[in-house]
Design an enzyme around this catalytic site. Sequence first.
Site, PDB file in Angstrom:
ATOM      1  N   SER A   1       5.174  -8.488  -7.811  1.00  0.00           N
ATOM      2  CA  SER A   1       4.088  -7.758  -8.480  1.00  0.00           C
ATOM      3  C   SER A   1       3.727  -8.560  -9.722  1.00  0.00           C
ATOM      4  CB  SER A   1       4.594  -6.372  -8.886  1.00  0.00           C
ATOM      5  OG  SER A   1       3.708  -5.753  -9.794  1.00  0.00           O
TER       6      SER A   1
ATOM      7  N   TYR B   1      10.797  -0.759 -12.813  1.00  0.00           N
ATOM      8  CA  TYR B   1       9.993  -1.414 -11.757  1.00  0.00           C
ATOM      9  C   TYR B   1       9.781  -2.886 -12.114  1.00  0.00           C
ATOM     10  CZ  TYR B   1       5.994  -2.132  -8.582  1.00  0.00           C
ATOM     11  OH  TYR B   1       5.127  -2.605  -7.617  1.00  0.00           O
TER      12      TYR B   1
HETATM   13  P1  NAD Z   1       2.874   2.320  -0.213  1.00  0.00           P
HETATM   14  O1  NAD Z   1       3.639   3.416  -0.860  1.00  0.00           O
HETATM   15  O2  NAD Z   1       1.531   2.592   0.363  1.00  0.00           O
HETATM   16  O3  NAD Z   1       3.765   1.603   0.916  1.00  0.00           O
HETATM   17  C1  NAD Z   1       5.136   1.324   0.714  1.00  0.00           C
HETATM   18  C2  NAD Z   1       5.852   1.527   2.006  1.00  0.00           C
HETATM   19  O4  NAD Z   1       7.243   1.256   1.820  1.00  0.00           O
HETATM   20  C3  NAD Z   1       5.744   2.964   2.521  1.00  0.00           C
HETATM   21  O5  NAD Z   1       5.287   2.975   3.858  1.00  0.00           O
HETATM   22  C4  NAD Z   1       7.161   3.494   2.406  1.00  0.00           C
HETATM   23  O6  NAD Z   1       7.493   4.463   3.398  1.00  0.00           O
HETATM   24  C5  NAD Z   1       7.977   2.217   2.548  1.00  0.00           C
HETATM   25  N1  NAD Z   1       9.331   2.368   2.017  1.00  0.00           N
HETATM   26  C6  NAD Z   1       9.703   2.943   0.845  1.00  0.00           C
HETATM   27  N2  NAD Z   1      11.035   2.945   0.736  1.00  0.00           N
HETATM   28  C7  NAD Z   1      11.521   2.337   1.853  1.00  0.00           C
HETATM   29  C8  NAD Z   1      12.823   2.035   2.321  1.00  0.00           C
HETATM   30  N3  NAD Z   1      13.929   2.374   1.623  1.00  0.00           N
HETATM   31  N4  NAD Z   1      12.951   1.390   3.515  1.00  0.00           N
HETATM   32  C9  NAD Z   1      11.852   1.053   4.236  1.00  0.00           C
HETATM   33  N5  NAD Z   1      10.593   1.328   3.847  1.00  0.00           N
HETATM   34  C10 NAD Z   1      10.434   1.964   2.671  1.00  0.00           C
HETATM   35  O7  NAD Z   1       2.779   1.194  -1.322  1.00  0.00           O
HETATM   36  P2  NAD Z   1       2.025  -0.218  -1.387  1.00  0.00           P
HETATM   37  O8  NAD Z   1       1.153  -0.149  -2.572  1.00  0.00           O
HETATM   38  O9  NAD Z   1       1.503  -0.632  -0.076  1.00  0.00           O
HETATM   39  O10 NAD Z   1       3.288  -1.110  -1.800  1.00  0.00           O
HETATM   40  C11 NAD Z   1       3.796  -2.165  -1.010  1.00  0.00           C
HETATM   41  C12 NAD Z   1       4.532  -3.128  -1.915  1.00  0.00           C
HETATM   42  O11 NAD Z   1       3.583  -3.671  -2.844  1.00  0.00           O
HETATM   43  C13 NAD Z   1       5.637  -2.510  -2.757  1.00  0.00           C
HETATM   44  O12 NAD Z   1       6.738  -3.409  -2.815  1.00  0.00           O
HETATM   45  C14 NAD Z   1       4.995  -2.366  -4.114  1.00  0.00           C
HETATM   46  O13 NAD Z   1       5.965  -2.360  -5.145  1.00  0.00           O
HETATM   47  C15 NAD Z   1       4.116  -3.580  -4.152  1.00  0.00           C
HETATM   48  N6  NAD Z   1       3.006  -3.547  -5.093  1.00  0.00           N
HETATM   49  C16 NAD Z   1       2.036  -2.580  -5.000  1.00  0.00           C
HETATM   50  C17 NAD Z   1       0.998  -2.582  -5.921  1.00  0.00           C
HETATM   51  C18 NAD Z   1      -0.111  -1.546  -5.897  1.00  0.00           C
HETATM   52  O14 NAD Z   1      -0.861  -1.449  -6.875  1.00  0.00           O
HETATM   53  N7  NAD Z   1      -0.269  -0.784  -4.833  1.00  0.00           N
HETATM   54  C19 NAD Z   1       0.946  -3.565  -6.914  1.00  0.00           C
HETATM   55  C20 NAD Z   1       1.938  -4.535  -6.972  1.00  0.00           C
HETATM   56  C21 NAD Z   1       2.970  -4.523  -6.044  1.00  0.00           C
END
Ligand code: NAD
Length: 251
Positions: A142, A155
């Site tokens: 991130s 985080y």
């Molecule tokens: P999201 O919540 O839509 O998707 C995350 C997925 O991870 C979900 O389907 C959830 O069920 C799954 N998950 C959670 N815990 C788990 C576990 N223990 N085992 C297996 N699966 C698990 O979120 P997103 O925004 O698509 O996030 C995806 C990645 O991107 C994450 O690592 C998040 O930290 C990172 N990220 C997101 C953003 C943002 O703004 N959305 C920004 C930077 C980084």
Amino acid sequence: MTFSGQVALVTGAGNGIGRATAQAFAAEGLKVVVSDVDVAGGEGTVALIREAGGDATFIRCDVTRDAEVQALMAGVVEAYGRLDYAFNNAGIEIEKGRVAEGNEAEFDAIMNVNVKGVWLCMKYELPLIMAQGGGAIVNTASVAGLGAAPKMSIYAASKHAVIGLTKSAAIEYAKKKIRVNAVCPAVIDTDMYRRAHEADPTKANFVAAMHPVGRIGKVEEIAAAVMYLCSDNAAFTTGHSLAVDGGSTAI
Ligand code: NAD
């Protein structure tokens, strides 16, 4: 891109960035193992891929559990016989306060999924990828892994750790023909973003303005970066943390 007939694994593929990336891999002709703790979400991703003519299989896995990650890798081999690419993307963000307002349960939960999950997945993916001569891994960090993230300190620490794991694995496996990189999204329009802002939707304009391009990102824009990092176009790129952030870390 040069992916035809190869196999990709995506964790956290039931929603958001993971789903879009699983769809992108499938659209390039890869067979995709879609993994998540969210069974409905994961099966939904597989249905979308199959409707579009792709090949995907769902395997449920909690990435914090060693035995489940081992079973996931056995499932990958059973389904498709090999592993070429892995996108270790499952992650959570549950904090609401400053450091002094956090608690131990939050710390343990975030570190377990975001750090231990990535480490466990790489631990069992690397031998599989090595067994068939090389490939690539991308981990989701991130922009919070590149700098401060006020009210998201745990985080931020977890995503800095993902970058440390990525760099170390990249060096360890460079001669084994496995490239390991991280993608560093800024704010992307997913359920995670919407959950974080549901308490105060008026913040949307403020959040958009944090990005010099004037908007938050789309899941497809992260998927495109992951595809690039996995492709032969990135053959000389390993140990890198690629910000995909609308210019926010350039400020
Ligand atoms: P999201 O919540 O839509 O998707 C995350 C997925 O991870 C979900 O389907 C959830 O069920 C799954 N998950 C959670 N815990 C788990 C576990 N223990 N085992 C297996 N699966 C698990 O979120 P997103 O925004 O698509 O996030 C995806 C990645 O991107 C994450 O690592 C998040 O930290 C990172 N990220 C997101 C953003 C943002 O703004 N959305 C920004 C930077 C980084």
